[in-house]
Design an enzyme around this catalytic site. Structure first.
Site, PDB file in Angstrom:
ATOM      1  N   ARG A  72      31.644  49.456  37.267  1.00  0.00           N
ATOM      2  CA  ARG A  72      33.052  49.021  37.397  1.00  0.00           C
ATOM      3  C   ARG A  72      34.022  50.152  37.069  1.00  0.00           C
ATOM      4  O   ARG A  72      35.060  50.301  37.696  1.00  0.00           O
ATOM      5  CB  ARG A  72      33.306  47.810  36.499  1.00  0.00           C
ATOM      6  CG  ARG A  72      32.664  46.545  37.069  1.00  0.00           C
ATOM      7  CD  ARG A  72      32.856  45.363  36.158  1.00  0.00           C
ATOM      8  NE  ARG A  72      34.255  45.031  35.952  1.00  0.00           N
ATOM      9  CZ  ARG A  72      34.708  44.371  34.886  1.00  0.00           C
ATOM     10  NH1 ARG A  72      33.899  43.983  33.930  1.00  0.00           N
ATOM     11  NH2 ARG A  72      35.992  44.099  34.776  1.00  0.00           N
ATOM     12  N   ASP A 106      41.494  47.573  34.155  1.00  0.00           N
ATOM     13  CA  ASP A 106      41.250  48.622  35.147  1.00  0.00           C
ATOM     14  C   ASP A 106      42.124  49.870  35.009  1.00  0.00           C
ATOM     15  O   ASP A 106      41.935  50.855  35.720  1.00  0.00           O
ATOM     16  CB  ASP A 106      41.385  48.052  36.573  1.00  0.00           C
ATOM     17  CG  ASP A 106      42.760  47.407  36.848  1.00  0.00           C
ATOM     18  OD1 ASP A 106      43.750  47.802  36.210  1.00  0.00           O
ATOM     19  OD2 ASP A 106      42.819  46.519  37.725  1.00  0.00           O
ATOM     20  N   HIS A 133      42.898  42.289  27.239  1.00  0.00           N
ATOM     21  CA  HIS A 133      41.432  42.245  27.280  1.00  0.00           C
ATOM     22  C   HIS A 133      40.797  43.622  27.178  1.00  0.00           C
ATOM     23  O   HIS A 133      39.630  43.794  27.513  1.00  0.00           O
ATOM     24  CB  HIS A 133      40.966  41.513  28.559  1.00  0.00           C
ATOM     25  CG  HIS A 133      41.346  40.063  28.581  1.00  0.00           C
ATOM     26  ND1 HIS A 133      41.350  39.284  29.720  1.00  0.00           N
ATOM     27  CD2 HIS A 133      41.748  39.232  27.577  1.00  0.00           C
ATOM     28  CE1 HIS A 133      41.738  38.052  29.420  1.00  0.00           C
ATOM     29  NE2 HIS A 133      41.991  37.997  28.142  1.00  0.00           N
ATOM     30  N   CYS A 141      33.119  51.895  18.995  1.00  0.00           N
ATOM     31  CA  CYS A 141      31.909  51.807  18.184  1.00  0.00           C
ATOM     32  C   CYS A 141      31.669  50.355  17.789  1.00  0.00           C
ATOM     33  O   CYS A 141      32.609  49.617  17.506  1.00  0.00           O
ATOM     34  CB  CYS A 141      32.080  52.683  16.943  1.00  0.00           C
ATOM     35  SG  CYS A 141      30.634  52.622  15.875  1.00  0.00           S
ATOM     36  N   CYS A 159      29.415  57.581  13.030  1.00  0.00           N
ATOM     37  CA  CYS A 159      28.518  56.770  12.185  1.00  0.00           C
ATOM     38  C   CYS A 159      27.152  56.507  12.819  1.00  0.00           C
ATOM     39  O   CYS A 159      26.281  55.943  12.171  1.00  0.00           O
ATOM     40  CB  CYS A 159      29.197  55.454  11.822  1.00  0.00           C
ATOM     41  SG  CYS A 159      29.188  54.252  13.166  1.00  0.00           S
ATOM     42  N   ASN A 218      51.469  34.420  43.742  1.00  0.00           N
ATOM     43  CA  ASN A 218      50.029  34.210  43.951  1.00  0.00           C
ATOM     44  C   ASN A 218      49.852  33.608  45.350  1.00  0.00           C
ATOM     45  O   ASN A 218      50.623  32.729  45.730  1.00  0.00           O
ATOM     46  CB  ASN A 218      49.485  33.237  42.881  1.00  0.00           C
ATOM     47  CG  ASN A 218      47.981  33.308  42.743  1.00  0.00           C
ATOM     48  OD1 ASN A 218      47.251  33.219  43.721  1.00  0.00           O
ATOM     49  ND2 ASN A 218      47.520  33.471  41.512  1.00  0.00           N
ATOM     50  N   ALA A 236      50.519  40.130  45.893  1.00  0.00           N
ATOM     51  CA  ALA A 236      51.332  40.934  44.974  1.00  0.00           C
ATOM     52  C   ALA A 236      51.945  42.138  45.699  1.00  0.00           C
ATOM     53  O   ALA A 236      53.133  42.426  45.538  1.00  0.00           O
ATOM     54  CB  ALA A 236      50.460  41.403  43.809  1.00  0.00           C
TER      55      ALA A 236
HETATM   56  P1  OAD Z   1      40.846  35.575  38.490  1.00  0.00           P
HETATM   57  O1  OAD Z   1      39.819  36.231  39.349  1.00  0.00           O
HETATM   58  O2  OAD Z   1      40.473  34.375  37.714  1.00  0.00           O
HETATM   59  O3  OAD Z   1      42.099  35.160  39.386  1.00  0.00           O
HETATM   60  C1  OAD Z   1      42.675  36.041  40.293  1.00  0.00           C
HETATM   61  C2  OAD Z   1      43.917  35.389  40.844  1.00  0.00           C
HETATM   62  O4  OAD Z   1      44.545  36.330  41.698  1.00  0.00           O
HETATM   63  C3  OAD Z   1      43.682  34.126  41.668  1.00  0.00           C
HETATM   64  O5  OAD Z   1      44.603  33.126  41.284  1.00  0.00           O
HETATM   65  C4  OAD Z   1      43.950  34.564  43.114  1.00  0.00           C
HETATM   66  O6  OAD Z   1      44.528  33.534  43.905  1.00  0.00           O
HETATM   67  C5  OAD Z   1      44.954  35.678  42.890  1.00  0.00           C
HETATM   68  N1  OAD Z   1      44.977  36.700  43.939  1.00  0.00           N
HETATM   69  C6  OAD Z   1      43.995  37.118  44.767  1.00  0.00           C
HETATM   70  N2  OAD Z   1      44.414  38.105  45.564  1.00  0.00           N
HETATM   71  C7  OAD Z   1      45.714  38.341  45.227  1.00  0.00           C
HETATM   72  C8  OAD Z   1      46.719  39.244  45.695  1.00  0.00           C
HETATM   73  N3  OAD Z   1      46.458  40.151  46.657  1.00  0.00           N
HETATM   74  N4  OAD Z   1      47.930  39.195  45.113  1.00  0.00           N
HETATM   75  C9  OAD Z   1      48.210  38.299  44.137  1.00  0.00           C
HETATM   76  N5  OAD Z   1      47.304  37.419  43.663  1.00  0.00           N
HETATM   77  C10 OAD Z   1      46.073  37.435  44.197  1.00  0.00           C
HETATM   78  O7  OAD Z   1      41.443  36.742  37.547  1.00  0.00           O
HETATM   79  P2  OAD Z   1      42.257  36.593  36.189  1.00  0.00           P
HETATM   80  O8  OAD Z   1      43.224  35.467  36.264  1.00  0.00           O
HETATM   81  O9  OAD Z   1      42.772  37.937  35.858  1.00  0.00           O
HETATM   82  O10 OAD Z   1      38.517  37.977  31.323  1.00  0.00           O
HETATM   83  O11 OAD Z   1      41.102  36.216  35.193  1.00  0.00           O
HETATM   84  C11 OAD Z   1      41.388  36.079  33.830  1.00  0.00           C
HETATM   85  C12 OAD Z   1      40.250  36.599  33.006  1.00  0.00           C
HETATM   86  O12 OAD Z   1      39.036  35.971  33.391  1.00  0.00           O
HETATM   87  C13 OAD Z   1      39.956  38.076  33.203  1.00  0.00           C
HETATM   88  O13 OAD Z   1      40.781  38.928  32.430  1.00  0.00           O
HETATM   89  C14 OAD Z   1      38.536  38.154  32.754  1.00  0.00           C
HETATM   90  C15 OAD Z   1      37.981  36.968  33.472  1.00  0.00           C
HETATM   91  O14 OAD Z   1      36.817  36.427  32.975  1.00  0.00           O
HETATM   92  C16 OAD Z   1      37.676  38.671  30.551  1.00  0.00           C
HETATM   93  O15 OAD Z   1      36.855  39.423  31.029  1.00  0.00           O
HETATM   94  C17 OAD Z   1      37.855  38.428  29.094  1.00  0.00           C
END
Ligand code: OAD
Length: 244
Positions: A72, A106, A133, A141, A159, A218, A236
């Site tokens: 990643r 990222d 996150h 570490c 360490c 979204n 976006a």
């Molecule tokens: P998700 O993958 O859950 O959601 C992505 C969102 O982006 C969805 O609602 C899509 O509809 C939207 N989407 C897709 N393409 C898009 C675009 N071009 N422009 C705008 N929106 C778009 O990702 P997160 O909400 O970030 O946590 O997920 C939250 C957390 O769940 C992450 O930080 C991660 C994951 O498990 C950890 O790793 C702790």
């Protein structure tokens, strides 16, 4: 995207808001080529979180977990910030009272911040995001406080304990200082601009409801849509530059 009534209203809300918190999720980076977590092509469709993104998974098989994070890391390093990252960085650099809070690991908001600050001759700090996150570009570490930038060594030079990606895994708490600061910013915000998150992972998802008004960007409906003041259906990269 044409100038809809909602877009015109949203632009006016952004212009009038004194303090703005921008909350972003994986969707803001989708047009840069970074896969989201959920939905078609999402990471959690092809990988099981409990095998790769938990402390138990790391204790069981650190090499497997590292392999996934190195993949990643490399992937995001080969991606570029898109028009949404740049527009948000410009907003944060050109006005006081704007802060970007991201769930993304990222580093693309930070890269856009550096690029825009250089172009505008501004101080970059205002556009650096609060990273709820963590960041896959850093390691930390497992025993002491040591944090490292992009680094491939397996053990802490101080360490000797094993290094891990500097991210929050399932079952782990967010850094209390970071989430506390995000909640303080949201509570004081006239507007929370929510971009590209499924809004189902807490406590991040709870930030929007603390602000006085919410605009969501979204392409899909989320749990926030029904309570958002304005919901802009689009990507976006297409919507955010028009909004700002
Ligand atoms: P998700 O993958 O859950 O959601 C992505 C969102 O982006 C969805 O609602 C899509 O509809 C939207 N989407 C897709 N393409 C898009 C675009 N071009 N422009 C705008 N929106 C778009 O990702 P997160 O909400 O970030 O946590 O997920 C939250 C957390 O769940 C992450 O930080 C991660 C994951 O498990 C950890 O790793 C702790």
């Amino acid at each position: 995207m044409e100038m809809t009534t909602d877009l015109v209203r949203a632009r006016s809300l952004v212009q009038r808001a004194g303090r703005i918190v921008v909350l972003t999720g994986a969707g803001v980076s989708a047009e840069s080529g970074v896969p989201t977590f959920r939905g078609a092509g999402g990471l959690w469709r092809n990988f099981r979180p409990e095998e790769l993104a938990t402390p138990e998974a790391f204790a069981r098989d650190p090499e497997l977990v590292w392999e996934w994070y190195r993949w990643r890391r490399e992937l995001v390093q080969n991606c570029e910030p898109n028009a949404a990252h740049h527009a948000l960085a410009t907003l944060a650099l050109s006005r006081d009272g704007v802060r970007i809070v991201t769930q993304n690991v990222d580093g693309l908001h930070a890269r856009a911040a550096v690029a825009r600050a250089t172009a505008l001759g501004a101080r970059v700090d205002a556009a650096f995001p609060l990273e709820l996150h963590g960041s896959i570009l850093r390691s930390r570490c497992t025993r002491c406080e040591t944090r490292l930038g992009d680094d491939t060594q397996a053990r802490c030079a101080r360490c000797g304990a094993r290094l891990r990606p500097d991210v929050v895994w399932f079952g782990e708490m967010l850094d209390p200082d970071v989430i506390g600061e995000a909640q303080r910013l949201a509570r004081n915000a006239d507007l929370c601009l929510v971009v590209g998150t499924s809004a189902i992972v807490y406590p991040a998802a709870g930030l929007a409801s603390l602000a006085r008004a919410v605009i969501e960007v979204n392409p899909d409906v989320t749990p926030l849509t029904s309570t958002a003041d304005i919901s802009l259906r689009g990507t976006a990269g297409a919507v955010v530059p028009q909004l700002i």
